[in-house]
Design a protein around this motif. Structure first.
Motif, PDB file in Angstrom:
ATOM      1  N   ASN A  91       9.621  11.349   0.541  1.00  0.00           N
ATOM      2  CA  ASN A  91       9.366  10.551   1.932  1.00  0.00           C
ATOM      3  C   ASN A  91       7.527  10.170   2.078  1.00  0.00           C
ATOM      4  N   THR A  92       7.673   8.926   1.703  1.00  0.00           N
ATOM      5  CA  THR A  92       6.983   8.312   2.637  1.00  0.00           C
ATOM      6  C   THR A  92       6.970   7.495   3.341  1.00  0.00           C
ATOM      7  N   SER A  93       8.294   7.672   4.393  1.00  0.00           N
ATOM      8  CA  SER A  93       8.677   6.991   5.177  1.00  0.00           C
ATOM      9  C   SER A  93       8.223   8.110   6.938  1.00  0.00           C
ATOM     10  N   ARG A  94       8.540   8.901   6.708  1.00  0.00           N
ATOM     11  CA  ARG A  94       8.226   9.874   7.902  1.00  0.00           C
ATOM     12  C   ARG A  94       8.609  10.607   8.199  1.00  0.00           C
ATOM     13  N   GLY A 131      13.719  -2.520   3.235  1.00  0.00           N
ATOM     14  CA  GLY A 131      13.064  -2.881   4.680  1.00  0.00           C
ATOM     15  C   GLY A 131      11.670  -3.729   3.369  1.00  0.00           C
ATOM     16  N   ARG A 132      10.595  -3.894   4.041  1.00  0.00           N
ATOM     17  CA  ARG A 132       9.425  -4.147   3.699  1.00  0.00           C
ATOM     18  C   ARG A 132       8.754  -3.558   2.300  1.00  0.00           C
ATOM     19  N   ILE A 133       8.974  -2.338   3.018  1.00  0.00           N
ATOM     20  CA  ILE A 133       8.427  -1.501   1.754  1.00  0.00           C
ATOM     21  C   ILE A 133       9.052  -0.877   0.633  1.00  0.00           C
ATOM     22  N   ASP A 156       4.654  12.618   1.552  1.00  0.00           N
ATOM     23  CA  ASP A 156       3.778  12.236   2.112  1.00  0.00           C
ATOM     24  C   ASP A 156       4.131  11.868   3.529  1.00  0.00           C
ATOM     25  N   VAL A 157       4.313  12.517   3.953  1.00  0.00           N
ATOM     26  CA  VAL A 157       5.133  11.901   5.513  1.00  0.00           C
ATOM     27  C   VAL A 157       5.779  14.648   5.212  1.00  0.00           C
ATOM     28  N   TYR A 158       5.642  15.272   7.127  1.00  0.00           N
ATOM     29  CA  TYR A 158       6.502  15.920   6.997  1.00  0.00           C
ATOM     30  C   TYR A 158       6.907  16.225   8.460  1.00  0.00           C
ATOM     31  N   ALA A 175       0.764  -1.107   0.006  1.00  0.00           N
ATOM     32  CA  ALA A 175       0.233   0.468  -0.071  1.00  0.00           C
ATOM     33  C   ALA A 175       0.885   1.211   0.280  1.00  0.00           C
ATOM     34  N   VAL A 176       2.145   1.047   0.752  1.00  0.00           N
ATOM     35  CA  VAL A 176       3.098   2.570   1.200  1.00  0.00           C
ATOM     36  C   VAL A 176       3.437   2.567  -0.184  1.00  0.00           C
ATOM     37  N   ALA A 177       4.384   0.991  -0.586  1.00  0.00           N
ATOM     38  CA  ALA A 177       4.893   1.309  -1.931  1.00  0.00           C
ATOM     39  C   ALA A 177       3.935   1.793  -3.010  1.00  0.00           C
ATOM     40  N   HIS A 207      12.627   5.172   2.694  1.00  0.00           N
ATOM     41  CA  HIS A 207      11.758   3.374   3.509  1.00  0.00           C
ATOM     42  C   HIS A 207      12.465   3.444   4.817  1.00  0.00           C
ATOM     43  N   CYS A 208      13.763   4.175   5.204  1.00  0.00           N
ATOM     44  CA  CYS A 208      14.156   4.505   6.217  1.00  0.00           C
ATOM     45  C   CYS A 208      13.408   4.279   7.766  1.00  0.00           C
ATOM     46  N   PRO A 209      13.542   3.983   8.913  1.00  0.00           N
ATOM     47  CA  PRO A 209      12.930   4.424  10.057  1.00  0.00           C
ATOM     48  C   PRO A 209      13.313   5.362   9.998  1.00  0.00           C
ATOM     49  N   GLY A 244      20.405   1.018  -3.753  1.00  0.00           N
ATOM     50  CA  GLY A 244      19.811   0.426  -2.882  1.00  0.00           C
ATOM     51  C   GLY A 244      20.614   0.762  -1.683  1.00  0.00           C
ATOM     52  N   MET A 245      20.198   1.593  -0.744  1.00  0.00           N
ATOM     53  CA  MET A 245      21.254   1.630   0.570  1.00  0.00           C
ATOM     54  C   MET A 245      20.523   0.911   1.580  1.00  0.00           C
ATOM     55  N   ASP A 246      21.258   0.215   2.502  1.00  0.00           N
ATOM     56  CA  ASP A 246      21.044   0.059   3.331  1.00  0.00           C
ATOM     57  C   ASP A 246      21.395  -0.663   4.885  1.00  0.00           C
ATOM     58  N   PRO A 247      22.123   0.156   5.514  1.00  0.00           N
ATOM     59  CA  PRO A 247      23.034  -0.622   6.025  1.00  0.00           C
ATOM     60  C   PRO A 247      23.122  -1.918   6.436  1.00  0.00           C
ATOM     61  N   TYR A 248      22.136  -3.064   7.025  1.00  0.00           N
ATOM     62  CA  TYR A 248      21.316  -4.052   7.421  1.00  0.00           C
ATOM     63  C   TYR A 248      21.063  -4.682   7.157  1.00  0.00           C
TER      64      TYR A 248
HETATM   65  P1  NAI Z   1      11.240  -2.476   7.419  1.00  0.00           P
HETATM   66  O1  NAI Z   1      11.888  -2.500   9.111  1.00  0.00           O
HETATM   67  O2  NAI Z   1      10.947  -3.515   7.048  1.00  0.00           O
HETATM   68  O3  NAI Z   1      12.456  -1.902   6.507  1.00  0.00           O
HETATM   69  C1  NAI Z   1      13.537  -0.301   6.928  1.00  0.00           C
HETATM   70  C2  NAI Z   1      14.795  -0.814   6.289  1.00  0.00           C
HETATM   71  O4  NAI Z   1      14.978   0.132   7.033  1.00  0.00           O
HETATM   72  C3  NAI Z   1      15.425  -1.407   7.486  1.00  0.00           C
HETATM   73  O5  NAI Z   1      15.621  -2.335   6.149  1.00  0.00           O
HETATM   74  C4  NAI Z   1      16.475  -1.383   7.997  1.00  0.00           C
HETATM   75  O6  NAI Z   1      17.761  -1.793   8.167  1.00  0.00           O
HETATM   76  C5  NAI Z   1      16.673  -0.307   6.829  1.00  0.00           C
HETATM   77  N1  NAI Z   1      17.450   0.926   7.599  1.00  0.00           N
HETATM   78  C6  NAI Z   1      17.697   1.400   8.964  1.00  0.00           C
HETATM   79  N2  NAI Z   1      18.416   2.486   9.333  1.00  0.00           N
HETATM   80  C7  NAI Z   1      19.384   2.572   8.220  1.00  0.00           C
HETATM   81  C8  NAI Z   1      19.729   3.704   6.801  1.00  0.00           C
HETATM   82  N3  NAI Z   1      20.310   4.002   8.151  1.00  0.00           N
HETATM   83  N4  NAI Z   1      19.591   3.600   5.964  1.00  0.00           N
HETATM   84  C9  NAI Z   1      19.202   3.270   5.060  1.00  0.00           C
HETATM   85  N5  NAI Z   1      18.032   2.097   5.738  1.00  0.00           N
HETATM   86  C10 NAI Z   1      17.804   1.917   6.598  1.00  0.00           C
HETATM   87  O7  NAI Z   1      10.432  -0.917   7.786  1.00  0.00           O
HETATM   88  P2  NAI Z   1       9.072  -0.771   6.407  1.00  0.00           P
HETATM   89  O8  NAI Z   1       7.520  -1.508   6.734  1.00  0.00           O
HETATM   90  O9  NAI Z   1       9.203  -1.056   4.823  1.00  0.00           O
HETATM   91  O10 NAI Z   1       8.642   0.627   6.846  1.00  0.00           O
HETATM   92  C11 NAI Z   1       9.668   1.521   6.643  1.00  0.00           C
HETATM   93  C12 NAI Z   1       8.540   2.583   6.911  1.00  0.00           C
HETATM   94  O11 NAI Z   1       7.728   3.165   6.536  1.00  0.00           O
HETATM   95  C13 NAI Z   1       8.822   2.487   8.595  1.00  0.00           C
HETATM   96  O12 NAI Z   1      10.112   3.329   9.381  1.00  0.00           O
HETATM   97  C14 NAI Z   1       7.872   3.993   8.935  1.00  0.00           C
HETATM   98  O13 NAI Z   1       8.586   4.916   9.072  1.00  0.00           O
HETATM   99  C15 NAI Z   1       7.206   4.156   7.595  1.00  0.00           C
HETATM  100  N6  NAI Z   1       5.606   3.829   7.398  1.00  0.00           N
HETATM  101  C16 NAI Z   1       5.179   4.743   6.398  1.00  0.00           C
HETATM  102  C17 NAI Z   1       3.635   4.375   6.343  1.00  0.00           C
HETATM  103  C18 NAI Z   1       3.120   5.095   5.942  1.00  0.00           C
HETATM  104  O14 NAI Z   1       1.806   5.670   5.555  1.00  0.00           O
HETATM  105  N7  NAI Z   1       3.573   6.477   4.961  1.00  0.00           N
HETATM  106  C19 NAI Z   1       2.881   3.677   6.610  1.00  0.00           C
HETATM  107  C20 NAI Z   1       4.003   2.355   7.197  1.00  0.00           C
HETATM  108  C21 NAI Z   1       5.331   2.722   6.947  1.00  0.00           C
END
Ligand code: NAI
Length: 348
Positions: A234-237, A155-157, A261-263, A106-108, A207-209, A174-178
């Motif tokens: 930015n749809t993350s935070r 991650g998932r999104i 989508d977030v501010y 949904a987010v992607a 898409h990182c937290p 792609g970039m993800d330290p983990y």
């Molecule tokens: P996830 O935990 O599956 O994936 C997050 C990924 O970010 C992980 O693979 C992690 O290793 C990586 N990460 C951590 N630190 C990082 C860094 N410094 N640089 C790059 N990558 C890094 O989380 P998911 O489910 O993919 O969600 C991602 C974000 O989407 C959430 O943190 C949340 O803030 C946001 N979100 C937004 C929504 C919206 O309605 N706009 C709804 C749901 C989630």
């Protein structure tokens, strides 16, 4: 058993009621449209659990009040938990659980919708055509096929987003330290550092937290490394982007498009109607004057499927609490749960 929902909208009520009727008929629902704060917390009295969303406040006064009412379960119907004092909640013996993932697609998919809206100007075309104006001036976009897309957070999104962009025929960085193995093996993406990703991408999607390490990951310095005219999504935070710095980068043409989508200051605005008020956030209002900026009110998750999943997982968490079962979505250490009527912590 009584469950009280704060910041409840009609859609929350709909999906929670539907799930309760089907699976938990003995739970009574009370819902309040306003947020949980120290002013509103007294309305939780008599409940077994409270259910909150992203902009409810669970600070010390609220947690102490809930505790004094005998409430021991806090259910977050979202993934993020930055709005709760978790160490205090844990020391008070609260059960706290979230919904770590709900429909990542949904987010992607929403991130892709933002990209194509900005790129092909469908938002402007919609208005123009309704006025009988079929002129195409100003609508020139780019073909996504062959463009380079940078995904920050795999991650998932991030992975769901990368799969869609691969379908468009884009090159993936792609970039993800983990992690990132799946990104390389499954999608043929290239795993790079942040600087390389910024330098080479036509579109950068976050898409990182939000953590102390990622706060303002998009700032004056990183914007300076962008390929000129690139788009940032930015749809993350909200806190991932230094909004003031994006205004400068937009004015200079470094940033060719910005979709949010977030501010970072969304707490006081999003999810409510402020259309008849003066909005005092000058940065946000300046941002919205740019034709190449698109702002939405944190709605990427907002699909029928995600809302249904949120209700089911949240009520499943409540069931775990009620049955004193170990909960996989618990945010506090198991074994410290105090449930209704118990005087001592229950050892699980
Ligand atoms: P996830 O935990 O599956 O994936 C997050 C990924 O970010 C992980 O693979 C992690 O290793 C990586 N990460 C951590 N630190 C990082 C860094 N410094 N640089 C790059 N990558 C890094 O989380 P998911 O489910 O993919 O969600 C991602 C974000 O989407 C959430 O943190 C949340 O803030 C946001 N979100 C937004 C929504 C919206 O309605 N706009 C709804 C749901 C989630």
């Amino acid at each position: 058993m009584k469950l009280t929902l704060f910041s409840a909208k009609s859609y929350d009520k709909h999906y929670f009621t539907q799930t309760l009727q089907a699976h938990h008929p003995d739970i009574t629902l009370t819902e309040h449209p306003f947020a949980l704060t120290s002013e509103t917390v007294s309305l939780a009295q008599g409940s077994t659990a409270v259910c909150v969303f992203v902009n409810d406040t669970l600070d010390a006064p609220v947690l102490h009040a809930l505790h004094s009412y005998g409430i021991r379960a806090i259910l977050l119907r979202c993934a993020g938990y930055n709005n709760i004092d978790l160490p205090l909640a844990e020391s008070l013996g609260f059960f706290v659980a979230n919904v770590p993932s709900y429909s990542p697609e949904a987010v992607a998919e929403f991130a892709v919708a933002l990209i194509q809206t900005l790129n092909r100007k469908t938002h402007r075309a919609y208005n123009r055509v309704r006025e009988g104006n079929f002129n195409l001036e100003g609508f020139l976009g780019s073909t996504l096929y062959g463009k380079t897309v940078g995904v920050v957070g795999l991650g998932r999104i991030g992975m769901a987003f990368a799969r869609i962009m691969r379908g468009f025929g884009c090159r993936l960085l792609g970039m993800d330290p983990y992690g990132g193995e799946e990104f390389v093996k499954e999608l043929g993406g290239e795993y790079v550092g942040l600087d390389v990703l910024l330098e080479r991408s036509d579109i950068v999607s976050l898409h990182c937290p939000l953590t102390e390490g990622t706060r303002h990951i998009i700032n004056k310095g990183s914007l300076g490394k962008l390929k000129r005219g690139a788009m940032v999504v930015n749809t993350s935070r909200g806190g991932l982007v230094n909004t003031r710095d994006t205004v400068g980068a937009l004015k200079e043409g470094i940033l060719g498009g910005l979709a949010l989508d977030v501010y970072e200051e969304e707490g006081d605005l999003f999810y409510n109607d402020h259309s008849a008020e003066i909005i005092h956030d000058d940065t946000l209002m300046r941002l919205m004057t740019f034709p190449n900026v698109l702002v939405c009110g944190h709605q990427a998750f907002f699909t029928r499927e995600a809302l249904s999943e949120i209700a089911q997982v949240t009520l499943g968490n409540l069931e775990d609490f009620r049955l004193k079962r170990s909960c996989r979505n618990s945010l506090v250490r198991e074994g410290h749960l105090l449930v209704e009527g118990d005087k001592e912590p229950v050892r699980l």
